[in-house]
Design a protein around this motif. Structure first.
Motif, short mmCIF file in Angstrom:
data_model
loop_
_atom_site.label_atom_id
_atom_site.label_comp_id
_atom_site.label_asym_id
_atom_site.label_seq_id
_atom_site.Cartn_x
_atom_site.Cartn_y
_atom_site.Cartn_z
N VAL A 96 0.85 -1.20 0.00
CA VAL A 96 0.00 0.00 0.00
C VAL A 96 0.88 1.25 0.00
N ARG A 100 0.77 3.94 -2.99
CA ARG A 100 0.30 5.30 -2.68
C ARG A 100 1.33 6.34 -3.08
N LEU A 108 -7.65 1.83 -3.59
CA LEU A 108 -7.14 0.54 -3.14
C LEU A 108 -8.24 -0.22 -2.40
N ASP A 137 -6.02 4.27 4.34
CA ASP A 137 -4.92 3.35 4.06
C ASP A 137 -4.48 2.57 5.30
N SER A 141 -4.75 -1.66 5.86
CA SER A 141 -3.53 -2.45 6.03
C SER A 141 -3.44 -3.18 7.36
N LEU A 148 -4.87 -7.53 -2.89
CA LEU A 148 -4.92 -6.07 -2.83
C LEU A 148 -5.15 -5.57 -4.25
#
Length: 265
Positions: A96, A100, A108, A137, A141, A148
């Motif tokens: 991630v 990002r 996502l 985010d 996570s 993902l």
């Protein structure tokens, strides 16, 4: 594979193979799949879809027993009760962070197996199956995941592939979509082909009587694995070049064209 010897393990992709995305499975394809199952073949739906989205397809086919491989092989499920037999996850946090940085506006999402989807925003074709939760985010996570997904609304597939060309996602492998700026990351080493080989060994089926049909980039390992590989007429060029055979387009029931060599109602 000689047409005189029916395949014993048949791996079928869903979107672009069994049916056009967003469409229903044709009666001819459904009948051919059922005929293969009735003859004793192990038909395994092998897809990038989540468990919940795969279940819709299996129910449309009318199959009540057997196996399915979802999320590009990360989830192996018994379709008689939809209980996962194996689940292969990775920590999404490092991936991630990389995505990002590269794509600040990327949407996502992660699969919660059998539960639903957590996502940072809407994406095309957002499946409202099970729980559909919007998160940031950090929340995205918090737990290991089987897959993902990334959707880049700010760019094209070509641009996304170019940006990702020199990038590794920590602990994960990734594959991009056919036409749109999508990518899907799974645990490193987990692919449709890898998962099918585990199942083939479990079932004791000889490699030479395995058959796989697909159309997309995430089908390459599956087709390389199969004793006989078939690309749909609508497949992307790398799949067309890899396959032992090219069948008709998904709109022309290409799966049935192949299966009907051995299996009839």
């Amino acid at each position: 594979m000689e047409t005189a010897e029916p395949p014993q393990l048949i791996a079928l992709d869903v979107d672009g193979t069994l049916m056009a995305t967003g469409e229903q499975i044709s009666a001819r394809v459904r009948d051919a799949v059922r005929a293969a199952v009735a003859a004793g073949a192990h038909v395994v739906i092998t897809t990038g879809r989540t468990l919940l989205a795969t279940r819709m397809v299996v129910e449309e086919l009318g199959l009540g027993a057997g196996r399915a491989l979802c999320s590009n092989g990360a989830v192996h499920v018994d379709i008689s009760n939809w209980e996962p037999l194996s689940v292969h996850t990775f920590d999404p946090e490092p991936a991630v962070a990389v995505l990002r940085t590269l794509f600040p506006d990327m949407v996502l999402s992660v699969e919660k197996v059998g539960i639903g989807t957590w996502t940072t925003g809407y994406y095309p074709g957002s499946f409202r199956l099970g729980e559909f939760r919007f998160v940031d985010d950090h929340q995205l996570s918090l737990e290991p995941t089987t897959r993902l997904n990334g959707w880049w609304p700010g760019g094209t597939l070509t641009d996304m592939v170019e940006v990702m060309a020199e990038q590794n996602l920590p602990g994960a492998g990734w594959v991009h979509g056919e036409h749109e700026p999508w990518l899907v990351a799974s645990k490193l080493g987990v692919t449709k082909g890898w998962a099918l080989e585990q199942l083939r060994r479990e079932l004791g089926i000889p490699p030479e009587v395995t058959l796989a049909m697909g159309d997309g980039y995430n089908d390459r390992e599956m087709l390389a694995w199969a004793g006989h590989s078939v690309a749909m007429g609508n497949a992307v060029d790398p799949v067309l070049e890899l396959a032992d055979e090219i069948t008709a387009d998904v709109g022309e029931d290409g799966v049935a064209v192949v299966l009907e060599r051995w299996f009839h109602n």
